[in-house]
Design a protein around this motif. Structure first.
Motif, PDB file in Angstrom:
ATOM      1  N   LEU A 220       0.791  -1.222   0.000  1.00  0.00           N
ATOM      2  CA  LEU A 220       0.000   0.000   0.000  1.00  0.00           C
ATOM      3  C   LEU A 220       0.827   1.276   0.000  1.00  0.00           C
ATOM      4  N   GLN A 221       2.099   1.186   0.344  1.00  0.00           N
ATOM      5  CA  GLN A 221       2.920   2.394   0.453  1.00  0.00           C
ATOM      6  C   GLN A 221       4.153   2.299  -0.431  1.00  0.00           C
ATOM      7  N   ASN A 222       3.953   1.871  -1.658  1.00  0.00           N
ATOM      8  CA  ASN A 222       5.035   1.811  -2.630  1.00  0.00           C
ATOM      9  C   ASN A 222       5.453   3.216  -3.014  1.00  0.00           C
ATOM     10  N   GLY A 223       6.734   3.516  -2.862  1.00  0.00           N
ATOM     11  CA  GLY A 223       7.250   4.836  -3.172  1.00  0.00           C
ATOM     12  C   GLY A 223       7.356   5.760  -1.980  1.00  0.00           C
ATOM     13  N   ILE A 224       6.964   5.314  -0.797  1.00  0.00           N
ATOM     14  CA  ILE A 224       7.065   6.121   0.421  1.00  0.00           C
ATOM     15  C   ILE A 224       7.953   5.373   1.410  1.00  0.00           C
ATOM     16  N   ASP A 225       9.080   5.933   1.741  1.00  0.00           N
ATOM     17  CA  ASP A 225      10.040   5.283   2.638  1.00  0.00           C
ATOM     18  C   ASP A 225       9.934   5.851   4.047  1.00  0.00           C
ATOM     19  N   LEU A 226       8.756   5.764   4.629  1.00  0.00           N
ATOM     20  CA  LEU A 226       8.523   6.248   5.989  1.00  0.00           C
ATOM     21  C   LEU A 226       7.852   5.130   6.783  1.00  0.00           C
ATOM     22  N   SER A 227       8.593   4.533   7.690  1.00  0.00           N
ATOM     23  CA  SER A 227       8.044   3.440   8.495  1.00  0.00           C
ATOM     24  C   SER A 227       7.130   3.941   9.603  1.00  0.00           C
TER      25      SER A 227
END
Length: 246
Positions: A153-160
């Motif tokens: 769901l969060q492809n392209g967002i590198d925020l855990s």
């Protein structure tokens, strides 16, 4: 700890809605383009006959319990005997489906057209989404999810630290790509609602493999255990009549 975000309404108006509308329009346009490129191949009489034999064998297995044992054995021998059975395929006549495809230019051309009608539009659309909408948090799912869904769901967002229920614009593109079958069935009809998952699965197939299907039905008829259902029905009828008489 996961953070809650406040999504700007401009993202909804300029990212979420345009991306969804474009995906629907591309799917409809691809259908009409593939329909124009589709050819009407001449049916092979041998392949049609083998397909009908497979259907008859499946019907025999489905209705085996309603046929007397002697009649079932005669039908099974007619289909699966080693000399001239309809389902028996000699080893020297078994044809490789890949060789069949390359031996028929029309089949190879149709498959190439189908693959191009899927690959080219999706490649251009993904490049458009990746260039203009990469890095946006486009939507939020109204129910909690586990961490296993983060990569989907969060492809392209590198925020855990972002909650898993938030969906990035790139992931929204993939969700539309593989999840619009129901909408296409309403717009184009059930027969025309072929999603990209099925198209990708069809890329590895080369049509009807007659020898494999015939062999599978022959093995199924050989191992089936016949049990005639009429005696059970008679026993039930007698039990019901006895209860009515009593």
């Amino acid at each position: 700890m996961a953070e809650d975000l406040v999504l700007d309404t401009a993202i909804r108006d300029w990212v979420l809605i345009p991306l969804s509308v474009v995906m629907v329009l591309i799917g409809v346009l691809r259908y009409f383009v593939s329909k124009l490129m589709r050819s009407s191949p001449t049916p092979d009489a041998k392949m049609v006959k083998e397909g009908q034999v497979v259907i008859r064998a499946r019907n025999l297995k489905a209705g085996a319990s309603f046929i007397p044992p002697k009649s079932f054995r005669a039908r099974r021998f007619y289909f699966s005997n080693e000399e001239n059975g309809l389902l028996h395929v000699p080893k020297d006549q078994a044809q490789n489906p890949q060789a069949q495809m390359f031996s028929e230019p029309n089949m190879a051309m149709d498959m190439m057209k189908k693959n191009l009608s899927m690959i080219i539009p999706q490649t251009l659309t993904f490049a458009w989404v990746n260039f203009f909408f990469s890095g946006f948090v486009a939507a939020k799912i109204p129910f909690p999810l586990t961490q296993r869904f983060r990569s989907m769901l969060q492809n392209g967002i590198d925020l855990s630290t972002v909650d898993v229920s938030y969906v990035s614009s790139r992931s929204w593109y993939f969700l539309n790509l593989f999840g619009l079958r129901g909408l296409f069935s309403l717009i184009l009809g059930d027969e025309n609602a072929i999603d990209d998952t099925q198209r990708m699965m069809q890329m590895g197939g080369f049509g009807f493999d007659a020898s494999k299907s015939l062999s599978a039905e022959k093995d199924g008829l050989d191992i089936i255990q016949h049990e005639w259902a009429l005696p059970r029905f008679e026993h039930r009828a007698e039990s019901v009549l006895r209860k009515l008489v009593q």
